[in-house]
Design an enzyme around this catalytic site. Structure first.
Site, PDB file in Angstrom:
ATOM      1  CD  GLU A 239      22.285  -7.033  18.846  1.00  0.00           C
ATOM      2  OE1 GLU A 239      21.792  -7.144  20.247  1.00  0.00           O
ATOM      3  OE2 GLU A 239      21.520  -7.573  17.890  1.00  0.00           O
TER       4      GLU A 239
ATOM      5  CG  ASP B 246      -8.115  11.207  -4.069  1.00  0.00           C
ATOM      6  OD1 ASP B 246      -9.271  12.431  -5.045  1.00  0.00           O
ATOM      7  OD2 ASP B 246      -8.369  11.577  -3.084  1.00  0.00           O
TER       8      ASP B 246
END
Length: 323
Positions: free
Chosen positions: A55, A203
């Site tokens: 705002e 991984d």
């Protein structure tokens, strides 16, 4: 009365608000549009570290043109004092706006209902829309406030026979470059990513964002483990411990079958991104048949909310159906 036009502007504000995710933390990612004579004269969204608020940004851009305007805000303007800036309800009350339309009530007890009351006391017409688009753009904040944990997205890549990895010797990825780039775009919206010990060992994932200009948006790396986490990682002892992940509003789970099932069985997954490769893998590798398309379409706990092709692969997005 909230009109279809109002809902259209709120949906636009909700899309704008996503620019603040996740950089606005610890504050919610909010957006505001200042509309006059049917056009946007100013806009704003919550800035990094949470200030200035949406705002304040929009009103600073609008200046005197805010007088007589309609202002659309995705979340109820804050009403509590802060050392970091004025309350947005007070800024709007002083703006001269004729009308404010709000997408969601703020569940924070310091503001809830008080922002609306302060605007009405200033003579401004206020509408609360209960807008689903705004709620979706604020999902991390709303879940953290209500449930004291981040919004959890489970990301998985599955073959046509619901396997999680290609056959041994055929590389690391099931999916193609388009799907992997899409994952990186989602990572850039996250505060943190968690994987299990098995994924870390198999991984050695980096879990960073490898898209041009977005490397700085790489989220924190967390390891789901009962032991110690390596350097550069943080430890998550169990799925139930996600409430203690600091100010994180958005968490992605990128582990294998074990991590996925741990979060699913705990009822902590809010969204699933299932990247589906067209080929079958076979063999006896890890699989999640319960997340196949047929299984999920028959599961009332999940609603498919998006789907798209990504190169040779497809993405299905599921959101949990919560009462």
């Amino acid at each position: 009365m909230v009109t279809d036009t109002d809902r259209g502007w709120l949906a636009a504000a909700a899309r704008l608000a996503r620019r603040g995710i996740p950089l606005s933390r610890p504050n919610p990612a909010v957006a505001a549009l200042v509309i006059k004579h049917g056009r946007v004269i100013a806009r704003g969204w919550t800035q990094p570290t949470g200030r200035p608020h949406a705002e304040a940004e929009a009103l600073a851009a609008a200046g005197a043109e805010a007088a007589g305007s309609t202002i659309y805000v995705t979340l109820e303007p804050c009403a509590h004092p802060s050392a970091r800036g004025p309350a947005c309800a007070d800024l709007l009350a002083a703006s001269g706006a004729a009308r404010v339309v709000i997408g969601c009530l703020d569940p924070d007890a310091r503001t809830s209902g008080q922002g609306l009351a302060r605007l009405r006391a200033a003579g401004i017409a206020v509408e609360l829309a209960d807008c689903a688009d705004c709620a979706a753009s604020l999902s991390g904040y709303l879940i953290r406030t209500a449930l004291h944990r981040p919004h959890v997205t489970l990301k998985l890549a599955l073959s046509a026979d619901n396997r999680l990895a290609p056959p041994l010797g055929e590389g690391q990825w099931l999916t193609g470059p388009e799907a992997r780039a899409h994952v990186h775009a989602w990572r850039a919206r996250m505060d943190a990513i968690v994987v299990g010990r098995g994924t870390l060992k198999a991984d050695a994932p980096q879990l960073d964002v490898r898209l041009p200009g977005l490397a700085a948006r790489s989220p924190e790396r967390w390891l789901l483990t009962g032991g110690a986490a390596p350097d550069g990682w943080r430890k998550l002892a169990s799925p139930a411990a996600i409430g203690a992940m600091g100010a994180a509003q958005y968490l992605m789970v990128e582990g294998g079958a074990q991590a996925a099932r741990a979060f699913l069985s705990a009822g902590l997954v809010d969204r699933m991104l299932v990247y589906r490769a067209p080929r079958e893998v076979g063999g006896d590798g890890p699989a999640l048949p319960e997340l196949g398309q047929a299984a999920l379409s028959a599961d009332p706990a999940w609603t498919i909310t998006d789907g798209r092709p990504l190169g040779n692969d497809t993405l299905d997005v599921y959101d949990r159906s919560r009462t």
